[in-house]
Each structure stands twice: as C-alpha cells, then as structure tokens.
Design an enzyme around this catalytic site. Structure first.
Site, mmCIF file in Angstrom:
data_model
loop_
_atom_site.group_PDB
_atom_site.id
_atom_site.type_symbol
_atom_site.label_atom_id
_atom_site.label_comp_id
_atom_site.label_asym_id
_atom_site.label_seq_id
_atom_site.Cartn_x
_atom_site.Cartn_y
_atom_site.Cartn_z
ATOM 1 N N PHE A 1 -25.714 -9.346 -43.609
ATOM 2 C CA PHE A 1 -26.912 -9.300 -43.054
ATOM 3 C C PHE A 1 -27.589 -10.592 -43.514
ATOM 4 O O PHE A 1 -27.528 -10.797 -44.505
ATOM 5 C CB PHE A 1 -27.769 -8.278 -43.445
ATOM 6 C CG PHE A 1 -29.217 -8.514 -42.758
ATOM 7 C CD1 PHE A 1 -29.463 -8.265 -41.325
ATOM 8 C CD2 PHE A 1 -30.481 -8.800 -43.702
ATOM 9 C CE1 PHE A 1 -30.686 -8.243 -40.829
ATOM 10 C CE2 PHE A 1 -31.529 -9.041 -43.129
ATOM 11 C CZ PHE A 1 -31.756 -8.728 -41.812
ATOM 12 N N GLU B 1 -23.656 -18.478 -51.816
ATOM 13 C CA GLU B 1 -24.925 -17.686 -52.128
ATOM 14 C C GLU B 1 -24.946 -17.636 -53.777
ATOM 15 O O GLU B 1 -25.656 -16.443 -54.250
ATOM 16 C CB GLU B 1 -24.863 -16.113 -51.397
ATOM 17 C CG GLU B 1 -25.022 -16.420 -49.867
ATOM 18 C CD GLU B 1 -26.287 -17.073 -49.247
ATOM 19 O OE1 GLU B 1 -27.384 -17.230 -50.007
ATOM 20 O OE2 GLU B 1 -26.015 -17.895 -48.042
ATOM 21 N N SER C 1 -30.761 -18.966 -43.772
ATOM 22 C CA SER C 1 -29.784 -19.802 -43.188
ATOM 23 C C SER C 1 -28.742 -19.234 -42.731
ATOM 24 O O SER C 1 -27.977 -19.630 -41.692
ATOM 25 C CB SER C 1 -29.486 -21.010 -44.293
ATOM 26 O OG SER C 1 -28.646 -20.391 -45.394
#
Ligand code: SIN
Length: 262
Positions: free
Chosen positions: A60, A142, A64
C-alpha cells in the site's frame, strides 16, 4: 483517542475529507503533547518483521509510491484506503527530498482513530524470486521508514471486508529507530521547508505536488494536503493548480463526502 481526526468515507468512497481536527495540526505547546501521544500510540504498533514483509503480496502506497511504485505489478487497486492512520508531513528526508544539512519533509502515517488514508495498493508481479527482489528494492527505497505493518485495504465503505491486505512502510516518532523524524510543526513552517528543500530525487515541492495530483486524480479531497500545496505555491509564486478539489469532484459527478465517522 479522539475520533475527530478525519472522516470515514461514505458509501461512495471516491471523495473523502481529511480535515485537520483533533489529531491534526496542534499549536504552541500542544506539539510536545502531540509528540508524546504519537509516541505512545505508535508503540502500540509493533509492526511485522522484515521476513513477514517479504511474504506480502500487495504493497500500500500513501506517498510517492502511489504515483511512482518503481516496480512491476500485476494488479493495482486505486483508489483505496486504510483505516486508523492519518497522513502527515512529519518525516524528515535527508536522502531523497532533502539533505542531512537541510532535510525535506515527506509523508508518514500517524495512528488516528476514525481517520482514513487514501492511496493505491499494488500486487507485486512475478515469481517468488522476482517478488523477493521487489521487496529488497522497497526495503532500500523506504529505508528511512522504520515500521512495517500489514494493513487491511478497503475500497468499499459499505463493506466491512477489506479488499486485500498489504504491506505499508511507516516512519515512527521513535527517534532511536528513526533519527530523521521531525514531527509536527505549524503548516506555514512545513510549507516553507518543503518550498526550499531539494534532495537527490529533486525538489521537495515536486513530491508534494505529485501527491496532491494523485489525490485529485482519485477524486479524493484531502483538505490539509491541498492547503499545504496552496501555501507552497504561494511561497514560490506559482500559479494555482487550476483544479480545485471541489471542481474536480463536481466534474466527476461525485459528491463531496461530508459524512461523519461511522
Ligand atoms: C509511501 O509512498 O507509501 C511511503 C512514503 C514515500 O515513499 O513517499
């Protein structure tokens, strides 16, 4: 925790209002209080181990990743939303939209009962090996987000059943795990920081504008996001986007959902 931090989508979940109410922008000394609240709320979320992340079929995206997933996918669910989390520009970015000397701000999620956050869910394509490569890519991309959660993702507000479950990356307020966390600030200060920050991936403002454009494309009304965008445009003397959320919604024939949390 108060429910007054966002609104649950109505039966036509195309437009939602995420207005700044109780969990939203605090002012003055309320910042420290909010930080403490956020820390304790987030400590309820222990997340999943990296090994669990590697098993997830869907990812999900609420920042960005919505417009630029950067990996091959076999299914895209958009618009969709997750419950109990609020999108905030509280994460410092030193490797992406800012530098260690002048961090930018990117979004993270703050636990907030009754809130919803809209985004897109992507099903990672390929066999086990390719999926593993994709998660390795996401773990790298991330890397400043220290919490992984597997969350139910909804598309239909009339159903209590999630459409899918998905992996989501969250940057918490735990500064030992997430030294780049910036936390809340007045919206004007956040706007100034975004207007002036640039990192290896480009200007911080482009990150914000792309996210706002994604919400418009989905006909999601995110008042605080659009207000921040307007402030940054004003600071940079840029024209408005010419497409106010209510105009977009009206053009799409979608009523603005003003329903209270259910
Ligand atoms: C996301 O998009 O889901 C995470 C935040 C970001 O990379 O902008």
């Amino acid at each position: 925790m108060s429910r007054y931090c966002g609104r649950h989508p109505g039966t036509r979940p195309l437009v939602s209002v995420q207005s700044g109410l109780r969990c939203a922008r605090p002012s003055g000394r309320a910042y420290q209080h909010t930080l403490a609240m956020t820390a304790s709320a987030q400590s309820l979320h222990h997340g999943v181990a990296q090994s669990e992340a590697y098993k997830s079929e869907y990812v999900f995206g609420f920042g960005s990743l919505i417009g630029n997933p950067g990996f091959e996918y076999s299914d895209k669910v958009e618009p969709c939303y997750i419950k109990g989390w609020r999108r905030v520009f509280w994460q410092g970015s030193t490797d992406h939209r800012g530098t260690p000397e002048a961090p930018g701000r990117t979004v993270t999620l703050e636990p907030c009962e009754g809130a919803v956050t809209w985004g897109a869910a992507y099903k990672i394509a390929g066999d086990a090996e390719q999926r593993q490569e994709t998660i390795t890519y996401l773990e790298w991309r991330e890397k400043q987000y220290d919490l992984r959660e597997i969350v139910p993702v909804f598309t239909d507000a009339s159903s209590s059943q999630p459409h899918v479950t998905a992996l989501v990356y969250i940057a918490t307020s735990d500064r030992s795990a997430n030294p780049n966390y910036l936390g809340p600030a007045p919206l004007d200060d956040i706007a100034l920081q975004i207007a002036t920050s640039v990192g290896p991936s480009g200007p911080n403002r482009d990150y914000l504008f792309a996210l706002a454009a994604s919400m418009r494309r989905m006909n999601v009304q995110d008042e605080e996001l659009f207000l921040l965008e307007a402030k940054v445009r004003a600071l940079l003397d840029l024209p408005g986007n010419g497409d106010s959320s209510s105009t977009a919604a009206a053009a799409a024939g979608v009523p603005i959902d003003s329903s209270e949390p259910s």
